[in-house]
Motif scaffolding. Structure first.
Motif, short mmCIF file in Angstrom:
data_model
loop_
_atom_site.label_atom_id
_atom_site.label_comp_id
_atom_site.label_asym_id
_atom_site.label_seq_id
_atom_site.Cartn_x
_atom_site.Cartn_y
_atom_site.Cartn_z
N GLN A 18 0.82 -1.01 0.10
CA GLN A 18 0.09 -0.07 -0.03
C GLN A 18 0.91 1.16 0.09
O GLN A 18 1.81 1.42 0.56
CB GLN A 18 -1.02 0.00 1.30
N SER A 19 0.52 2.12 -0.53
CA SER A 19 1.25 3.40 -0.86
C SER A 19 1.21 4.29 0.35
O SER A 19 -0.10 4.72 0.68
CB SER A 19 0.66 4.28 -2.05
N LYS A 20 2.27 4.53 1.01
CA LYS A 20 2.15 5.32 2.40
C LYS A 20 1.89 6.65 2.17
O LYS A 20 1.23 7.43 2.69
CB LYS A 20 3.69 5.27 3.03
N LYS A 21 2.42 7.46 0.94
CA LYS A 21 1.76 8.80 0.79
C LYS A 21 0.58 8.73 0.20
O LYS A 21 -0.06 9.86 0.84
CB LYS A 21 2.97 9.15 -0.50
N GLY A 22 -0.14 7.78 -0.28
CA GLY A 22 -1.54 7.63 -0.57
C GLY A 22 -2.31 7.61 0.59
O GLY A 22 -3.44 8.31 0.78
N ILE A 23 -1.87 6.72 1.55
CA ILE A 23 -2.63 6.68 2.80
C ILE A 23 -2.70 7.98 3.61
O ILE A 23 -3.53 8.60 4.04
CB ILE A 23 -2.19 5.63 3.68
N ALA A 24 -1.35 8.64 3.74
CA ALA A 24 -1.21 10.05 4.32
C ALA A 24 -2.02 10.91 3.67
O ALA A 24 -2.80 11.89 4.38
CB ALA A 24 0.13 10.44 4.34
N ALA A 25 -2.03 11.10 2.48
CA ALA A 25 -2.88 11.99 1.62
C ALA A 25 -4.39 11.82 1.83
O ALA A 25 -5.13 12.94 1.99
CB ALA A 25 -2.60 12.09 0.09
N PHE A 26 -4.66 10.39 1.74
CA PHE A 26 -6.33 10.12 2.09
C PHE A 26 -6.66 10.74 3.76
O PHE A 26 -7.66 11.38 3.78
CB PHE A 26 -6.54 8.86 2.11
N ILE A 27 -5.87 10.63 4.48
CA ILE A 27 -5.96 10.86 5.91
C ILE A 27 -6.05 12.51 5.93
O ILE A 27 -6.86 13.04 6.82
CB ILE A 27 -5.01 10.42 6.88
N LEU A 28 -5.22 13.22 5.40
CA LEU A 28 -4.98 14.64 5.22
C LEU A 28 -6.22 15.25 4.58
O LEU A 28 -7.07 16.08 5.07
CB LEU A 28 -3.85 15.08 4.78
N ALA A 29 -6.85 14.64 3.67
CA ALA A 29 -8.04 15.31 2.81
C ALA A 29 -9.05 15.05 3.63
O ALA A 29 -10.15 15.94 3.76
CB ALA A 29 -7.99 14.34 1.65
N VAL A 30 -9.34 13.71 4.49
CA VAL A 30 -10.50 13.51 5.35
C VAL A 30 -10.45 14.50 6.41
O VAL A 30 -11.51 15.23 6.77
CB VAL A 30 -10.49 11.88 5.87
N LEU A 31 -9.35 14.75 6.78
CA LEU A 31 -9.02 15.89 8.06
C LEU A 31 -9.43 17.11 7.63
O LEU A 31 -10.34 17.94 8.29
CB LEU A 31 -7.70 15.80 8.70
N SER A 32 -9.14 17.57 6.37
CA SER A 32 -9.42 18.92 5.83
C SER A 32 -11.04 18.98 5.42
O SER A 32 -11.53 20.16 5.96
CB SER A 32 -8.56 19.07 4.53
N ILE A 33 -11.62 17.95 5.22
CA ILE A 33 -13.05 17.97 5.02
C ILE A 33 -13.80 17.97 6.19
O ILE A 33 -14.89 18.71 6.34
CB ILE A 33 -13.42 16.75 4.18
N ALA A 34 -13.37 17.39 7.26
CA ALA A 34 -13.85 17.40 8.63
C ALA A 34 -13.86 18.49 9.13
O ALA A 34 -14.74 19.11 9.91
CB ALA A 34 -13.40 16.19 9.37
#
Length: 111
Positions: A18-34
């Protein structure tokens, strides 16, 4: 017989991770939306008169969304990694950054 067994159980032997950068970007995007949802609800609750802290949370969240866009695009270029998180994070991060930019553009045009 071996192929039948492989299809039956769904085993897939690969070196991909699994892409670690992809997971980090996903978490940051969800955090930004929240944070976006929190800021909108809190601003609506106060009748549009949000505090300085609310505004700084919005600006910080927009910067987090832009960082998520950069990480998501970088994760799409990774070799030997699964592409689920890079694609999901790209869509979510562009959505989050687009919403934040639209809010600020609308705010500058109204005022």
């Amino acid at each position: 017989m071996a192929q039948r067994r492989r299809r039956k159980y769904g085993y897939k032997f690969t070196e991909k991770t699994q892409s670690k950068k992809g997971i980090a970007a996903f978490i940051l995007a969800v955090l930004s939306i929240a944070i976006f949802i929190y800021v909108i609800v809190n601003s609506f609750h106060h009748g549009g008169n949000g505090s300085m802290y609310l505004g700084s949370a919005g600006v910080s969240s927009m910067l987090v969304a832009l960082v998520a866009v950069v990480l998501a695009v970088m994760s799409l270029r990774e070799e030997e990694s699964f592409k689920l998180f890079p694609y999901m994070s790209t869509v979510l991060s562009f959505l989050a950054a687009g919403v934040w930019i639209a809010i600020y553009v609308i705010g500058f045009l109204i005022v």
